[in-house]
Design a protein around this motif. Structure first.
Motif, short mmCIF file in Angstrom:
data_model
loop_
_atom_site.label_atom_id
_atom_site.label_comp_id
_atom_site.label_asym_id
_atom_site.label_seq_id
_atom_site.Cartn_x
_atom_site.Cartn_y
_atom_site.Cartn_z
N GLY A 148 0.81 -1.21 0.00
CA GLY A 148 0.00 0.00 0.00
C GLY A 148 0.84 1.26 0.00
N LEU A 149 1.95 1.24 0.72
CA LEU A 149 2.86 2.39 0.72
C LEU A 149 3.48 2.58 -0.66
N CYS A 150 3.83 1.48 -1.31
CA CYS A 150 4.34 1.55 -2.68
C CYS A 150 3.32 2.24 -3.59
N THR A 151 2.07 1.81 -3.50
CA THR A 151 1.02 2.36 -4.36
C THR A 151 0.81 3.84 -4.10
N ALA A 152 0.81 4.24 -2.83
CA ALA A 152 0.60 5.64 -2.48
C ALA A 152 1.71 6.52 -3.05
N SER A 153 2.96 6.06 -2.95
CA SER A 153 4.07 6.86 -3.47
C SER A 153 4.06 6.90 -4.99
N LEU A 154 3.63 5.80 -5.62
CA LEU A 154 3.52 5.78 -7.08
C LEU A 154 2.48 6.79 -7.55
N LEU A 155 1.33 6.82 -6.89
CA LEU A 155 0.29 7.77 -7.26
C LEU A 155 0.75 9.21 -7.03
N MET A 156 1.51 9.44 -5.96
CA MET A 156 2.06 10.77 -5.72
C MET A 156 2.99 11.18 -6.87
N SER A 157 3.76 10.23 -7.36
CA SER A 157 4.67 10.52 -8.48
C SER A 157 3.89 10.90 -9.73
N VAL A 158 2.83 10.17 -10.02
CA VAL A 158 2.01 10.45 -11.20
C VAL A 158 1.36 11.82 -11.08
N VAL A 159 0.81 12.11 -9.91
CA VAL A 159 0.12 13.39 -9.68
C VAL A 159 1.10 14.55 -9.85
N GLN A 160 2.28 14.44 -9.25
CA GLN A 160 3.24 15.53 -9.33
C GLN A 160 3.76 15.72 -10.74
N ALA A 161 4.05 14.63 -11.44
CA ALA A 161 4.52 14.75 -12.82
C ALA A 161 3.48 15.42 -13.70
N THR A 162 2.21 15.05 -13.50
CA THR A 162 1.12 15.61 -14.30
C THR A 162 0.91 17.08 -13.96
#
Length: 430
Positions: A148-162
């Motif tokens: 779950g922590l992996c998924t949360a950080s991945l989504l944060m990466s996508v949001v920030q890049a976008t």
């Protein structure tokens, strides 16, 4: 001579990473490999060679919707957001030095707040307080909610890049010279916005160290607690990896100012490549050795312990001393009276000391340390050695990028320099 007018939207005419197909491939494979390492080494086993049966079973699981649904963990997402918020608050309220960055294409310089070390110390103090108040139990959260922590950080990466890609279309925003091709996918991946900021808050330099590297250190500590909860002690192998990686993170925090001259900050835009690397990939793969040792303890003994310590010390010495030589020279100092080559640009290139041994001795030291991180896990699985292989490939790619940039910058002087300093990274081999 009339200087060309500054253009904040300099057009990019070449691709890296094989262009859009490569950008797509990396954007997909980085999460796939990170989850592979997480699922591939847990209580159910840690696959040894050959990996065929394990990969086959994993591909079957990935064809079900339940697999993807299980990647989400609300508690882990809340915990990760709280962690990121903590880092932002520390940046804002803790004291720090404000330093100028390098000169931008428009002749201006940006200011950066340097207080990652203070954030690191505050975080370690907070962890001590958690232990004093609640004991070891809270530290088991990280292992129990790893996916779950992996998924949360991945989504944060996508949001920030976008977000940063969208903000790059604000008029007069300075774009990176490598991320303005006009291809949406590629520019989103490589980074179109050179210096994305929210007021004085610089997104790129903030993410470079704080949220990812300090969380990596926290996860390492949690894995040591996990091992202790299972076997009632902490092995010498776990202690070694903890110390080596803690020194690396501590050093990065203490020398935060050094990132202001690195290519990530001066040249690269902030896109998914940097976001996912800083927040996701480094955090959840660089410390895989401690996760493995939490489940599969290894006792080294004094002989192997001494050999591995010597390996890490050698790598760290080369890394730190070579970087110190470079930084001193760039700042107009030459305490060792190192030899150098004059260039037509008016700048000089070091040709002695560690920079006379190879063109990238700091990369050599980094790679030697990578071996010391992996060796304590033994030889029962290849998964814990992914880092030394990946890092070698990464450093070779960085070296090629650096050499191409230097060739464009120095022209024929760079060819002369390469004849003086022949080896790229490893003397006698590469």
């Amino acid at each position: 001579m009339v200087q060309p007018a500054y253009d904040p939207e300099t057009k990019t005419h070449h691709y890296e990473f094989l262009g859009p197909p490569g950008a797509l491939g990396i954007s997909v494979l980085v999460p796939v490999f990170t989850y592979f390492f997480a699922f591939g080494c847990d209580e159910r086993g840690c696959p040894s060679l050959p990996l065929g049966p394990f990969l086959s079973n994993g591909l079957k699981q990935m064809q079900t919707w339940q697999f993807y649904a299980d990647l989400w963990d609300t508690k882990a997402a809340i915990a990760y957001l709280a962690w990121y918020a903590w880092c932002v608050v520390c940046w804002a309220v803790l004291p720090g030095q404000w330093l100028e960055g390098t000169t931008l294409r428009n002749g201006e310089k940006l200011w950066y707040k340097i207080n990652a070390f203070q954030t690191f110390i505050a975080t370690m103090a907070a962890l001590g307080a958690v232990y004093f108040l609640y004991g070891l139990q809270p530290f088991l959260f990280a292992y129990d909610h790893w996916i779950g922590l992996c998924t949360a950080s991945l989504l944060m990466s996508v949001v920030q890049a976008t977000y940063c890609y969208a903000m790059s279309f604000i008029p007069n925003t300075m774009l990176s010279t490598g991320g303005n091709t006009g291809n949406v996918l590629y520019d989103w991946f490589i980074g179109r916005n050179l210096n994305p900021r929210i007021g004085i808050f610089d997104i790129k330099t903030f993410n470079e160290l704080r949220p990812g590297l300090i969380l990596w250190m926290i996860l390492d500590i949690c894995m040591a607690v996990k091992q202790y909860s299972r076997i009632g002690r902490i092995t010498d192998s776990m202690i070694l990896v903890q110390i080596f990686q803690a020194i690396y993170v501590f050093d990065a925090m203490y020398n935060e100012a050094g990132i202001l001259t690195q290519m990530d900050i001066t040249t690269d835009g902030f896109g998914f490549m940097l976001a996912v690397g800083d927040l996701f990939w480094v955090t959840f793969t660089y410390g895989l050795q401690t996760r493995y040792l939490a489940l599969y303890p290894v006792d080294l003994g004094w002989l192997w312990t001494s050999a591995i310590v010597a390996t890490n010390c050698l790598g760290y010495y080369i890394f730190r001393v070579s970087n110190a030589e470079k930084n001193d020279f760039r700042n107009g100092k030459n305490p060792k009276n190192l030899q150098y080559m004059k260039t037509e640009r008016g700048t000089n290139l070091l040709t002695s000391g560690w920079w006379g041994v190879s063109r990238h001795p700091n990369y050599l030291g980094d790679w030697i340390m990578a071996w010391a991180w992996c060796l304590p896990t033994g030889w029962n699985t290849p998964i814990t050695y992914y880092y030394v292989i990946y890092f070698g490939i990464l450093l070779a790619h960085r070296q090629n990028r650096d050499d191409e940039a230097c060739k464009a910058k120095y022209g024929k002087d760079w060819d002369k320099y390469c004849k003086i300093v022949k080896w790229k990274i490893i003397p006698g081999l590469y």
